[in-house]
Motif scaffolding. Structure first.
Motif, short mmCIF file in Angstrom:
data_model
loop_
_atom_site.label_atom_id
_atom_site.label_comp_id
_atom_site.label_asym_id
_atom_site.label_seq_id
_atom_site.Cartn_x
_atom_site.Cartn_y
_atom_site.Cartn_z
N MET A 5 0.17 13.33 2.02
CA MET A 5 -1.19 13.04 2.26
C MET A 5 -1.42 12.71 3.67
O MET A 5 -2.25 13.03 4.35
CB MET A 5 -1.49 11.77 1.62
CG MET A 5 -1.49 11.73 -0.07
SD MET A 5 -2.79 13.15 -0.57
CE MET A 5 -4.29 12.46 -0.10
N LEU A 6 -0.25 12.34 4.46
CA LEU A 6 -0.22 12.39 5.94
C LEU A 6 -0.75 13.73 6.59
O LEU A 6 -1.04 13.65 7.77
CB LEU A 6 0.69 11.82 6.29
CG LEU A 6 1.40 10.58 5.73
CD1 LEU A 6 2.56 9.84 6.55
CD2 LEU A 6 0.04 9.32 6.04
N TRP A 65 3.56 10.61 12.79
CA TRP A 65 2.83 9.32 12.13
C TRP A 65 3.21 7.93 12.61
O TRP A 65 2.52 7.10 12.98
CB TRP A 65 2.67 9.60 10.62
CG TRP A 65 1.55 8.39 10.29
CD1 TRP A 65 0.17 8.46 10.12
CD2 TRP A 65 2.11 7.37 9.55
NE1 TRP A 65 -0.22 7.59 9.45
CE2 TRP A 65 0.66 6.76 9.09
CE3 TRP A 65 3.14 6.58 9.34
CZ2 TRP A 65 0.69 5.08 8.55
CZ3 TRP A 65 3.09 5.29 8.73
CH2 TRP A 65 1.96 4.74 8.74
N ALA A 117 -6.48 6.65 7.47
CA ALA A 117 -6.68 5.71 6.54
C ALA A 117 -5.14 5.04 6.48
O ALA A 117 -5.29 3.72 6.35
CB ALA A 117 -7.15 6.26 5.25
N ALA A 118 -4.30 5.55 6.21
CA ALA A 118 -2.98 5.23 6.05
C ALA A 118 -2.43 4.26 7.38
O ALA A 118 -1.98 3.14 7.42
CB ALA A 118 -1.92 6.27 5.73
N LEU A 124 -2.96 15.16 5.95
CA LEU A 124 -4.76 15.46 5.89
C LEU A 124 -5.21 14.32 7.00
O LEU A 124 -5.05 13.39 6.64
CB LEU A 124 -5.17 15.06 4.51
CG LEU A 124 -4.71 15.97 3.24
CD1 LEU A 124 -5.35 15.29 1.97
CD2 LEU A 124 -5.44 17.57 3.57
N TRP A 144 1.52 5.18 -0.06
CA TRP A 144 1.09 6.53 0.58
C TRP A 144 2.06 7.48 0.28
O TRP A 144 3.17 7.73 0.77
CB TRP A 144 0.68 6.54 2.08
CG TRP A 144 -0.36 5.65 2.42
CD1 TRP A 144 -0.49 4.16 2.50
CD2 TRP A 144 -1.88 6.05 2.20
NE1 TRP A 144 -1.78 4.03 2.68
CE2 TRP A 144 -2.54 5.03 2.68
CE3 TRP A 144 -2.23 7.27 2.23
CZ2 TRP A 144 -4.08 5.25 2.75
CZ3 TRP A 144 -3.73 7.50 2.24
CH2 TRP A 144 -4.49 6.24 2.46
N LYS A 163 0.90 -1.20 0.03
CA LYS A 163 0.09 0.01 -0.02
C LYS A 163 1.04 1.16 -0.08
O LYS A 163 1.45 1.64 0.96
CB LYS A 163 -0.91 -0.09 1.21
CG LYS A 163 -1.85 -1.09 1.50
CD LYS A 163 -2.84 -1.51 0.46
CE LYS A 163 -3.68 -2.70 0.88
NZ LYS A 163 -4.66 -2.95 -0.05
N LEU A 209 -8.02 12.81 7.46
CA LEU A 209 -8.65 11.53 7.23
C LEU A 209 -7.63 10.73 6.21
O LEU A 209 -7.88 9.43 6.58
CB LEU A 209 -9.72 11.88 6.37
CG LEU A 209 -11.16 12.43 6.92
CD1 LEU A 209 -12.06 12.76 6.10
CD2 LEU A 209 -11.53 11.46 7.72
N ALA A 210 -6.86 11.12 5.55
CA ALA A 210 -5.91 10.31 4.72
C ALA A 210 -5.04 9.63 5.86
O ALA A 210 -4.35 8.59 5.72
CB ALA A 210 -5.07 11.24 3.80
#
Length: 105
Positions: A57-58, A91, A66-67, A60, A53, A51, A62-63
């Protein structure tokens, strides 16, 4: 599938989950290729479920969630980035707290 067919399957087949966090598409492509080469060099039949990423995007919420959800079952997190950012470190700390594969790398 019959019991005969099950017996003939390779019992060493394994699916490994990986998350690639990247900042440039070329880095993600190279990381994915390295995982595939490593899988082919093992005695086992290993399949990677990858997957990707993009690191920005981290930012955001919601993203990032999801990640994180996809990464909880990852056996391997690949950082294919030019420069590690504070955002990424935060993260990763969150991932370490909720990962389900304790031997993950």
């Amino acid at each position: 599938m019959s019991s005969t067919a099950i017996g003939e399957e390779n019992v060493l087949d394994a699916t490994m989950n990986a998350v690639i966090i990247y900042d440039e598409f070329d880095y993600a492509t190279k990381a994915n290729a390295m995982l595939e080469r490593a899988a082919h060099r093992t005695d086992e039949t290993t399949h990677w479920s990858v997957k990707p990423w993009r690191v920005d995007m981290l930012k955001l919420p919601l993203a990032a969630e999801a990640a994180l959800a996809e990464a909880t079952e990852a056996h391997l997190i690949v950082l294919a980035v030019h420069q590690v950012q504070f955002l990424l470190m935060d993260w990763l700390e969150r991932w370490a707290a909720c990962r389900q594969v304790q031997e993950a790398a």
